[in-house]
Design a protein around this motif. Structure first.
Motif, PDB file in Angstrom:
ATOM      1  N   GLN A 111       0.828  -1.213   0.000  1.00 66.11           N
ATOM      2  CA  GLN A 111       0.000   0.000   0.000  1.00 66.11           C
ATOM      3  C   GLN A 111       0.860   1.259   0.000  1.00 66.11           C
ATOM      4  O   GLN A 111       0.520   2.252  -0.642  1.00 66.11           O
ATOM      5  N   TYR A 112       1.963   1.203   0.714  1.00 66.57           N
ATOM      6  CA  TYR A 112       2.833   2.372   0.869  1.00 66.57           C
ATOM      7  C   TYR A 112       3.558   2.706  -0.424  1.00 66.57           C
ATOM      8  O   TYR A 112       3.683   3.881  -0.799  1.00 66.57           O
ATOM      9  N   TYR A 113       4.032   1.677  -1.124  1.00 66.74           N
ATOM     10  CA  TYR A 113       4.886   1.907  -2.289  1.00 66.74           C
ATOM     11  C   TYR A 113       4.167   1.785  -3.639  1.00 66.74           C
ATOM     12  O   TYR A 113       4.722   2.209  -4.658  1.00 66.74           O
ATOM     13  N   THR A 114       2.977   1.190  -3.672  1.00 66.84           N
ATOM     14  CA  THR A 114       2.332   0.895  -4.948  1.00 66.84           C
ATOM     15  C   THR A 114       0.855   1.263  -4.934  1.00 66.84           C
ATOM     16  O   THR A 114       0.272   1.587  -3.901  1.00 66.84           O
ATOM     17  N   ALA A 162      11.698  -1.088   7.054  1.00 67.22           N
ATOM     18  CA  ALA A 162      10.318  -0.653   7.233  1.00 67.22           C
ATOM     19  C   ALA A 162      10.267   0.867   7.290  1.00 67.22           C
ATOM     20  O   ALA A 162      11.000   1.490   8.068  1.00 67.22           O
ATOM     21  N   PRO A 163       9.423   1.503   6.466  1.00 65.29           N
ATOM     22  CA  PRO A 163       9.265   2.951   6.557  1.00 65.29           C
ATOM     23  C   PRO A 163       8.900   3.377   7.978  1.00 65.29           C
ATOM     24  O   PRO A 163       8.295   2.601   8.736  1.00 65.29           O
ATOM     25  N   GLU A 164       9.268   4.586   8.316  1.00 67.38           N
ATOM     26  CA  GLU A 164       9.035   5.067   9.681  1.00 67.38           C
ATOM     27  C   GLU A 164       7.571   4.954  10.080  1.00 67.38           C
ATOM     28  O   GLU A 164       7.258   4.670  11.243  1.00 67.38           O
ATOM     29  N   GLU A 165       6.658   5.152   9.125  1.00 67.54           N
ATOM     30  CA  GLU A 165       5.226   5.113   9.429  1.00 67.54           C
ATOM     31  C   GLU A 165       4.744   3.701   9.763  1.00 67.54           C
ATOM     32  O   GLU A 165       3.694   3.541  10.409  1.00 67.54           O
ATOM     33  N   LEU A 166       5.469   2.686   9.338  1.00 67.08           N
ATOM     34  CA  LEU A 166       5.060   1.299   9.543  1.00 67.08           C
ATOM     35  C   LEU A 166       5.881   0.575  10.597  1.00 67.08           C
ATOM     36  O   LEU A 166       5.514  -0.516  11.034  1.00 67.08           O
ATOM     37  N   ARG A 167       6.965   1.166  11.019  1.00 71.19           N
ATOM     38  CA  ARG A 167       7.909   0.476  11.898  1.00 71.19           C
ATOM     39  C   ARG A 167       7.292   0.188  13.255  1.00 71.19           C
ATOM     40  O   ARG A 167       6.554   0.998  13.823  1.00 71.19           O
ATOM     41  N   ASN A 168       7.606  -0.985  13.793  1.00 76.68           N
ATOM     42  CA  ASN A 168       7.107  -1.366  15.106  1.00 76.68           C
ATOM     43  C   ASN A 168       7.651  -0.461  16.198  1.00 76.68           C
ATOM     44  O   ASN A 168       8.839  -0.155  16.223  1.00 76.68           O
ATOM     45  N   ASP A 169       6.773  -0.048  17.091  1.00 71.49           N
ATOM     46  CA  ASP A 169       7.186   0.649  18.309  1.00 71.49           C
ATOM     47  C   ASP A 169       7.390  -0.421  19.372  1.00 71.49           C
ATOM     48  O   ASP A 169       6.429  -0.913  19.962  1.00 71.49           O
ATOM     49  N   ASN A 170       8.617  -0.796  19.612  1.00 73.64           N
ATOM     50  CA  ASN A 170       8.884  -1.920  20.493  1.00 73.64           C
ATOM     51  C   ASN A 170       8.686  -1.610  21.971  1.00 73.64           C
ATOM     52  O   ASN A 170       8.844  -2.486  22.825  1.00 73.64           O
ATOM     53  N   SER A 171       8.325  -0.363  22.275  1.00 73.80           N
ATOM     54  CA  SER A 171       7.954  -0.030  23.649  1.00 73.80           C
ATOM     55  C   SER A 171       6.456  -0.244  23.882  1.00 73.80           C
ATOM     56  O   SER A 171       5.973  -0.109  25.002  1.00 73.80           O
ATOM     57  N   ASN A 172       5.731  -0.592  22.814  1.00 72.97           N
ATOM     58  CA  ASN A 172       4.279  -0.789  22.881  1.00 72.97           C
ATOM     59  C   ASN A 172       3.988  -2.207  22.405  1.00 72.97           C
ATOM     60  O   ASN A 172       4.086  -2.511  21.227  1.00 72.97           O
ATOM     61  N   ASN A 173       3.619  -3.073  23.331  1.00 72.53           N
ATOM     62  CA  ASN A 173       3.500  -4.499  23.010  1.00 72.53           C
ATOM     63  C   ASN A 173       2.407  -4.817  22.003  1.00 72.53           C
ATOM     64  O   ASN A 173       2.487  -5.823  21.285  1.00 72.53           O
ATOM     65  N   LEU A 174       1.366  -3.991  21.947  1.00 72.05           N
ATOM     66  CA  LEU A 174       0.231  -4.274  21.068  1.00 72.05           C
ATOM     67  C   LEU A 174       0.148  -3.321  19.884  1.00 72.05           C
ATOM     68  O   LEU A 174      -0.749  -3.455  19.050  1.00 72.05           O
TER      69      LEU A 174
END
Length: 358
Positions: free
Chosen positions: A22-25, A258-270
């Motif tokens: 979705q992000y790239y195409t 992973a683009p910044e908008e999609l990258r996992n926030d590893n401080s937030n488990n869910l």
């Protein structure tokens, strides 16, 4: 824009690939239903595992994982209960670097963890999903009840355990010069520079050859020359040179940057979300975990919010062997119910749509 609108059901890594598409195409994927997932098994290794119990895939009616145990329900009515620790040797190696339990880049996430039997835990992540699900509740498709603090605490704990364990594995792999690119915290500008000089050879070196490939098939789907193909094990490239300015396979792979908008926030488990409920279907579907996924796809099709559903079924001639398909037939969707616990190139059927991508 695409004339097709596809709702896709998939695991966290598949949701990341769909989000990158979705992000790239100009992707036909319009709505993402992510599943909770701890890990998946290698189909061939799992066959061998069953042989140790004098079973074959044909003997199995249903699989389920509950409270640290693999339940195997047999066609003869018997039930086998195996500690999940015994199945670790048949887990696909890429699962060891996945930091998501609950499909954080989906529109809505669905799983059994935290909810009572016959109910699903539903994490609503996007405004689109919020509007659709509340309408489905109002119109009598779904029933919802509040997710308690106790339930949330348990879900958060299990998600955190997976994330922390696999972050340790990522750190170990990086220390041995085995890159885990999708967890690299770099800017979009730097990512775009890396993509601009990368092709299938780089994908092979940085993902496929080091057992990080999730077998989602995004690379195969995106290849404009149809050079990439997937057998039962990993993506391969036919003889022939990649187009000089083509970097599509590297860009959309869920295990590259992973683009910044999609990258996992590893401080937030869910991950980020708007609401969490326990839900079950009010339709007459004898499905898994409240039949929420089936009912949600039914609602989307009935209301013409999507044109097709991208789902994973199992082959009729090869027991529990998964394959993906596009359908707008609710009876075919009902047939796909139940977790397969192994993966397949899920994006392959999108080739049928003959959509142009950027």
């Amino acid at each position: 824009m695409s004339q097709k609108k596809v709702a896709m059901v998939g695991t966290p890594c598949e949701m990341m690939a769909a989000s990158k598409l979705q992000y790239y195409t100009n992707s036909p994927i319009d709505f993402k239903i992510g599943l909770f997932c701890m890990e998946n098994f290698s189909y061939s290794y799992f066959e061998q595992f069953l042989h140790e119990y004098d079973l074959t895939m044909n003997d199995v009616k249903k699989f389920d994982i509950i409270k640290g145990k693999l339940f195997i329900y047999l066609e003869n009515g018997k039930e086998l209960k195996i500690p999940i620790s015994e199945t670790k040797r048949v887990v696909r190696k890429n699962c060891d670097i996945c930091v998501e339990l609950s499909s954080e880049t989906s529109d809505v996430s669905v799983g059994s963890i935290g909810s009572n039997d016959g109910w699903s835990t539903v994490i609503i992540r996007s405004e689109k999903a919020q509007e659709i699900i509340h309408k489905a509740i109002d119109e009598g498709y779904l029933e919802a009840k509040e997710f308690s603090e106790k339930q949330l605490k348990m879900l958060n704990k299990i998600a955190g355990n997976k994330k922390n364990t696999n972050l340790e594995e990522i750190e170990y792999r990086e220390s041995k010069s085995r890159p885990v690119l999708y967890q690299r915290k770099i800017t979009n500008k730097t990512i775009n520079k890396e993509i601009a000089i990368s092709n299938f050879d780089d994908l092979k070196a940085n993902v496929i050859d080091i057992q990080a490939c999730v077998l989602c098939g995004a690379c195969e789907y995106m290849c404009p020359e149809n050079l990439i193909f997937i057998n039962n094990r990993k993506p391969l490239k036919k003889r022939g040179k990649c187009p000089e300015n083509c970097h599509a396979c590297f860009a959309v792979c869920p295990r590259t940057y992973a683009p910044e908008e999609l990258r996992n926030d590893n401080s937030n488990n869910l991950g980020e979300y708007k609401e969490i409920y326990s839900m079950r279907s009010l339709k007459d579907y004898d499905g898994q975990d409240g039949s929420v996924v089936t009912t949600l796809l039914d609602y989307l099709l009935e209301k013409d919010l999507i044109t097709n559903a991208l789902v994973v079924d199992k082959k009729d001639d090869l027991a529990w062997k998964p394959y993906s398909k596009l359908t707008n037939n609710i009876n075919e969707i009902i047939k796909t119910r139940g977790t397969k616990y192994s993966v397949c190139p899920v994006f392959k059927p999108l080739k049928e749509l003959n959509e142009d991508v950027i």
